[in-house]
Design an enzyme around this catalytic site. Structure first.
Site, PDB file in Angstrom:
ATOM      1  N   ASP A  31       1.067  -1.401   0.252  1.00  0.00           N
ATOM      2  CA  ASP A  31       0.224  -0.392  -0.116  1.00  0.00           C
ATOM      3  C   ASP A  31       0.858   1.245  -0.425  1.00  0.00           C
ATOM      4  OD1 ASP A  31      -1.917   2.174   0.712  1.00  0.00           O
ATOM      5  OD2 ASP A  31      -3.147   0.535   1.614  1.00  0.00           O
ATOM      6  N   ASN A  35      -4.541   6.922   0.871  1.00  0.00           N
ATOM      7  CA  ASN A  35      -5.740   7.254   1.104  1.00  0.00           C
ATOM      8  C   ASN A  35      -5.698   6.386   2.688  1.00  0.00           C
ATOM      9  OD1 ASN A  35      -8.153   8.643   1.343  1.00  0.00           O
ATOM     10  ND2 ASN A  35      -9.496   6.679   0.573  1.00  0.00           N
ATOM     11  N   LYS A  84     -10.576   5.925  -5.539  1.00  0.00           N
ATOM     12  CA  LYS A  84     -12.352   5.958  -5.829  1.00  0.00           C
ATOM     13  C   LYS A  84     -12.959   6.675  -5.346  1.00  0.00           C
ATOM     14  CE  LYS A  84     -12.922   5.288  -0.986  1.00  0.00           C
ATOM     15  NZ  LYS A  84     -13.358   4.476  -0.343  1.00  0.00           N
ATOM     16  N   SER A 124     -16.816  -3.350  -9.301  1.00  0.00           N
ATOM     17  CA  SER A 124     -18.180  -1.957  -8.668  1.00  0.00           C
ATOM     18  C   SER A 124     -19.143  -2.558  -8.874  1.00  0.00           C
ATOM     19  CB  SER A 124     -17.579  -0.864  -8.583  1.00  0.00           C
ATOM     20  OG  SER A 124     -18.920   0.464  -8.390  1.00  0.00           O
ATOM     21  N   TYR A 149     -13.507   7.493 -13.181  1.00  0.00           N
ATOM     22  CA  TYR A 149     -13.602   6.669 -11.978  1.00  0.00           C
ATOM     23  C   TYR A 149     -13.882   4.850 -12.394  1.00  0.00           C
ATOM     24  CZ  TYR A 149     -14.540   3.276  -7.843  1.00  0.00           C
ATOM     25  OH  TYR A 149     -14.649   1.584  -7.157  1.00  0.00           O
ATOM     26  N   LYS A 153     -12.674   0.838 -13.912  1.00  0.00           N
ATOM     27  CA  LYS A 153     -12.991  -0.819 -13.317  1.00  0.00           C
ATOM     28  C   LYS A 153     -13.561  -1.394 -14.194  1.00  0.00           C
ATOM     29  CE  LYS A 153     -12.636   0.045  -9.140  1.00  0.00           C
ATOM     30  NZ  LYS A 153     -11.467  -0.498  -8.188  1.00  0.00           N
TER      31      LYS A 153
HETATM   32  P1  NAD Z   1      -9.136   2.336   0.250  1.00  0.00           P
HETATM   33  O1  NAD Z   1      -9.487   3.951  -0.446  1.00  0.00           O
HETATM   34  O2  NAD Z   1     -10.056   3.132   1.764  1.00  0.00           O
HETATM   35  O3  NAD Z   1      -7.908   1.516  -0.033  1.00  0.00           O
HETATM   36  C1  NAD Z   1      -7.496   1.789  -1.420  1.00  0.00           C
HETATM   37  C2  NAD Z   1      -6.180   1.022  -0.698  1.00  0.00           C
HETATM   38  O4  NAD Z   1      -5.522   1.091  -1.729  1.00  0.00           O
HETATM   39  C3  NAD Z   1      -5.567   3.291  -0.119  1.00  0.00           C
HETATM   40  O5  NAD Z   1      -4.765   2.024   1.071  1.00  0.00           O
HETATM   41  C4  NAD Z   1      -5.060   3.544  -0.874  1.00  0.00           C
HETATM   42  O6  NAD Z   1      -3.738   4.065  -0.196  1.00  0.00           O
HETATM   43  C5  NAD Z   1      -4.145   2.666  -1.833  1.00  0.00           C
HETATM   44  N1  NAD Z   1      -3.333   2.378  -2.967  1.00  0.00           N
HETATM   45  C6  NAD Z   1      -4.437   3.668  -3.973  1.00  0.00           C
HETATM   46  N2  NAD Z   1      -3.924   3.405  -5.376  1.00  0.00           N
HETATM   47  C7  NAD Z   1      -2.131   2.374  -4.585  1.00  0.00           C
HETATM   48  C8  NAD Z   1      -1.535   2.112  -5.576  1.00  0.00           C
HETATM   49  N3  NAD Z   1      -1.114   3.004  -7.028  1.00  0.00           N
HETATM   50  N4  NAD Z   1      -0.261   1.451  -5.033  1.00  0.00           N
HETATM   51  C9  NAD Z   1      -0.253   0.685  -3.886  1.00  0.00           C
HETATM   52  N5  NAD Z   1      -1.492   1.942  -2.842  1.00  0.00           N
HETATM   53  C10 NAD Z   1      -2.423   2.220  -3.848  1.00  0.00           C
HETATM   54  O7  NAD Z   1     -10.374   1.926  -0.757  1.00  0.00           O
HETATM   55  P2  NAD Z   1     -11.439   1.461  -0.897  1.00  0.00           P
HETATM   56  O8  NAD Z   1     -13.184   1.610  -0.127  1.00  0.00           O
HETATM   57  O9  NAD Z   1     -11.375   0.059   0.810  1.00  0.00           O
HETATM   58  O10 NAD Z   1     -11.649   0.359  -1.944  1.00  0.00           O
HETATM   59  C11 NAD Z   1     -11.439  -0.918  -2.074  1.00  0.00           C
HETATM   60  C12 NAD Z   1     -11.616  -0.983  -3.419  1.00  0.00           C
HETATM   61  O11 NAD Z   1     -12.758  -1.587  -3.828  1.00  0.00           O
HETATM   62  C13 NAD Z   1     -10.781   0.285  -4.721  1.00  0.00           C
HETATM   63  O12 NAD Z   1     -11.097  -0.507  -5.942  1.00  0.00           O
HETATM   64  C14 NAD Z   1     -12.708   0.675  -5.265  1.00  0.00           C
HETATM   65  O13 NAD Z   1     -12.276   1.164  -5.850  1.00  0.00           O
HETATM   66  C15 NAD Z   1     -13.446  -0.560  -4.654  1.00  0.00           C
HETATM   67  N6  NAD Z   1     -14.731   0.272  -4.520  1.00  0.00           N
HETATM   68  C16 NAD Z   1     -14.539   0.437  -3.462  1.00  0.00           C
HETATM   69  C17 NAD Z   1     -16.187   1.133  -3.365  1.00  0.00           C
HETATM   70  C18 NAD Z   1     -16.821   1.653  -1.943  1.00  0.00           C
HETATM   71  O14 NAD Z   1     -17.675   2.276  -1.632  1.00  0.00           O
HETATM   72  N7  NAD Z   1     -15.276   1.616  -0.872  1.00  0.00           N
HETATM   73  C19 NAD Z   1     -17.304   0.476  -4.080  1.00  0.00           C
HETATM   74  C20 NAD Z   1     -17.022  -0.548  -5.409  1.00  0.00           C
HETATM   75  C21 NAD Z   1     -15.666  -0.837  -5.338  1.00  0.00           C
HETATM   76  C1  UD1 Z   2     -20.968   6.038  -5.543  1.00  0.00           C
HETATM   77  C2  UD1 Z   2     -20.458   6.582  -6.872  1.00  0.00           C
HETATM   78  C3  UD1 Z   2     -20.636   4.866  -7.194  1.00  0.00           C
HETATM   79  C4  UD1 Z   2     -19.621   3.885  -6.070  1.00  0.00           C
HETATM   80  C5  UD1 Z   2     -19.711   3.962  -4.854  1.00  0.00           C
HETATM   81  C6  UD1 Z   2     -19.013   3.736  -4.009  1.00  0.00           C
HETATM   82  C7  UD1 Z   2     -21.476   8.172  -7.935  1.00  0.00           C
HETATM   83  C8  UD1 Z   2     -22.207   9.042  -8.502  1.00  0.00           C
HETATM   84  N1  UD1 Z   2     -21.416   6.570  -7.681  1.00  0.00           N
HETATM   85  O1  UD1 Z   2     -21.836   5.500  -5.588  1.00  0.00           O
HETATM   86  O2  UD1 Z   2     -19.390   4.893  -8.618  1.00  0.00           O
HETATM   87  O3  UD1 Z   2     -19.139   2.653  -6.942  1.00  0.00           O
HETATM   88  O4  UD1 Z   2     -20.615   5.222  -4.781  1.00  0.00           O
HETATM   89  O5  UD1 Z   2     -19.787   3.164  -3.198  1.00  0.00           O
HETATM   90  O6  UD1 Z   2     -20.398   8.916  -6.077  1.00  0.00           O
HETATM   91  N2  UD1 Z   2     -26.460  10.802  -0.285  1.00  0.00           N
HETATM   92  C9  UD1 Z   2     -26.994  11.901   0.105  1.00  0.00           C
HETATM   93  N3  UD1 Z   2     -26.219  12.960   0.876  1.00  0.00           N
HETATM   94  C10 UD1 Z   2     -25.045  13.224   0.437  1.00  0.00           C
HETATM   95  C11 UD1 Z   2     -24.212  11.591   0.228  1.00  0.00           C
HETATM   96  C12 UD1 Z   2     -24.796  10.447  -0.908  1.00  0.00           C
HETATM   97  O7  UD1 Z   2     -28.544  11.800  -0.371  1.00  0.00           O
HETATM   98  O8  UD1 Z   2     -24.361  13.502   0.976  1.00  0.00           O
HETATM   99  C13 UD1 Z   2     -27.186  10.069  -1.244  1.00  0.00           C
HETATM  100  C14 UD1 Z   2     -26.822  10.017  -2.467  1.00  0.00           C
HETATM  101  O9  UD1 Z   2     -27.272  10.532  -3.816  1.00  0.00           O
HETATM  102  C15 UD1 Z   2     -27.065   8.377  -3.203  1.00  0.00           C
HETATM  103  C16 UD1 Z   2     -26.826   7.777  -1.883  1.00  0.00           C
HETATM  104  O10 UD1 Z   2     -27.243   8.373  -0.896  1.00  0.00           O
HETATM  105  O11 UD1 Z   2     -28.505   8.095  -3.524  1.00  0.00           O
HETATM  106  C17 UD1 Z   2     -25.177   6.257  -1.633  1.00  0.00           C
HETATM  107  O12 UD1 Z   2     -25.070   7.123  -1.932  1.00  0.00           O
HETATM  108  P1  UD1 Z   2     -23.204   7.151  -2.593  1.00  0.00           P
HETATM  109  O13 UD1 Z   2     -22.772   6.464  -0.507  1.00  0.00           O
HETATM  110  O14 UD1 Z   2     -22.199   8.386  -2.836  1.00  0.00           O
HETATM  111  O15 UD1 Z   2     -22.992   5.756  -3.086  1.00  0.00           O
HETATM  112  P2  UD1 Z   2     -23.632   5.702  -4.965  1.00  0.00           P
HETATM  113  O16 UD1 Z   2     -23.834   7.288  -5.162  1.00  0.00           O
HETATM  114  O17 UD1 Z   2     -24.546   4.756  -4.434  1.00  0.00           O
END
Ligand code: NAD
Ligand code: UD1
Length: 336
Positions: A31, A35, A84, A124, A149, A153
């Site tokens: 890592d 972030n 992300k 995602s 973003y 994916k």
């Molecule tokens: P996060 O940002 O908390 O974790 C990602 C980690 O990757 C961080 O610790 C960051 O420091 C590290 N990182 C980023 N780029 C790097 C690089 N080039 N080399 C080494 N380390 C690097 O995010 P998360 O919520 O834990 O998400 C993890 C994965 O899941 C991501 O790929 C994200 O896109 C995917 N994902 C997350 C969500 C969500 O809502 N959290 C939803 C769908 C998919």
């Molecule tokens: C968002 C991303 C999606 C990503 C996902 C990861 C967008 C458009 N989409 O999804 O690509 O994979 O996060 O979890 O950003 N909301 C409020 N007030 C706020 C924040 C959010 O009302 O301050 C609402 C949003 O309108 C949405 C719901 O809460 O309806 C969830 O929002 P969020 O947590 O940002 O996730 P997604 O939009 O579903």
């Protein structure tokens, strides 16, 4: 089995590392802490009472990856590392394409060189784009990405498909997450982004602990029962367990490319989430209704039946658990 976890200090990665260690896997993390914080490593050790190996660096750094594979016999990789933030990706798309795609290509090259051909990739629900029905199933084609973003994916999924076509000895598991929330029961790890959060649960938490004055609910005029958007929220520990099931499944099956939704299968509106959070934690949240957020879809949720059928996985934590565990984590973080 020794698993390399890229992005293992992040929100989902750290919870998955705990599950891996609890299930007697050995874990190596890479890592770059772009972030996340180094303290997470100690917290993982406190939670699991196990050792974890950590390399600080970028997955784009081929020399470092080669060194990691030389110093460790890696049996499989879970690839979380990536940027992300949807809004940020619109502002700095090149940074997102470069970080997310280049790191994946570098990782896959080194894995091929080292004959490690077992990868689980964090995708995602965003790859579905807009579909005709809100219940997303893996047989649907990927839709149009709504942000750079999301496009990273979709591109990485395509890269993995092309890789498998060229080298069918790869075991590839693509996991499409719905909306991860919640935190570890210990309260030691969870999600607490710097600055003003974009996602719903981190925003609710900052309002709950009075770091932000009020939540704005983005739109209450959608065609849903209470007018607010509907999503499929999944507890991060359930999500982490899905990765263990994916590794076990890959271990017991022939090489192939497998794709699974990881979600609860239940839609929850923003209004319902606010009410559930208040009830679970016995507090009142300041909120108001505001304009719709550009790009938001009214409603979508997972069809998680393939993951149940093939991985034997389903969510176990309730909406109440998600709300309680998230709040427990944020109050621990603040030392309250
Ligand atoms: P996060 O940002 O908390 O974790 C990602 C980690 O990757 C961080 O610790 C960051 O420091 C590290 N990182 C980023 N780029 C790097 C690089 N080039 N080399 C080494 N380390 C690097 O995010 P998360 O919520 O834990 O998400 C993890 C994965 O899941 C991501 O790929 C994200 O896109 C995917 N994902 C997350 C969500 C969500 O809502 N959290 C939803 C769908 C998919
Ligand atoms: C968002 C991303 C999606 C990503 C996902 C990861 C967008 C458009 N989409 O999804 O690509 O994979 O996060 O979890 O950003 N909301 C409020 N007030 C706020 C924040 C959010 O009302 O301050 C609402 C949003 O309108 C949405 C719901 O809460 O309806 C969830 O929002 P969020 O947590 O940002 O996730 P997604 O939009 O579903």
């Amino acid at each position: 089995m020794k698993i390399l976890v890229t992005g293992g200090c992040g929100f989902i990665g750290s919870h998955t590392v705990c599950e891996l260690l609890d299930n007697d896997y050995e874990v190596v993390i890479i890592d770059n802490l772009s972030n996340s914080k180094i303290e997470v490593i100690d917290k993982i050790k406190r939670i699991t009472n196990k050792e974890v190996y950590f390399y600080e660096g970028n997955v784009q750094d081929k020399d470092l990856l080669q060194r990691i594979f030389k110093e460790n016999t890696i049996d499989g990789v879970i690839h979380f590392a990536g940027l992300k933030a949807v809004g940020e990706s619109v502002k700095v798309p090149l940074m997102y394409y470069c970080n997310n795609i280049d790191s994946t290509l570098t990782l896959l090259e080194v894995m091929s060189e080292c004959n490690c051909k077992n990868i689980v990739f964090s995708s995602s629900a965003t790859v579905y784009g807009v579909q005709d029905t809100p219940k997303y199933v893996e047989t649907m084609d990927r839709g149009k990405s709504s942000s750079p973003y999301g496009e990273t994916k979709a591109i990485i999924e395509k890269i993995l498909e092309d890789l498998y076509t060229s080298d069918p000895t790869f075991k590839i598991t693509i996991l499409r997450y719905f909306n991860p929330v919640g935190a570890h029961k210990s309260g030691l790890i969870g999600e607490n982004p710097n600055g003003i959060p974009n996602n719903l649960m981190p925003y609710i938490l900052k309002v709950a602990v009075h770091e932000l004055p009020e939540l704005t609910i983005f739109g209450n005029d959608y065609d849903t029962p209470d007018g607010t958007c509907i999503r499929d929220y999944i507890h991060v520990v359930d999500l982490a367990k899905g990765h263990i099931k994916a590794l076990e499944h890959a271990h017991n099956h022939e090489p192939n490319i497998y794709t699974y939704n990881l979600g609860s299968g239940h839609g929850v509106s923003v209004g319902e989430m606010v009410t559930a959070f208040e009830k679970a934690n016995n507090l009142k949240l300041n909120y108001k209704y505001g304009a719709r957020r550009e790009g938001d879809l009214p409603e979508y949720y997972a069809d998680p039946s393939k993951a149940l059928r093939e991985l034997g996985w389903k969510t176990e934590e309730s909406l109440e658990d998600m709300c309680k565990d998230s709040y427990h984590f944020i109050t621990m973080e603040k030392g309250e």
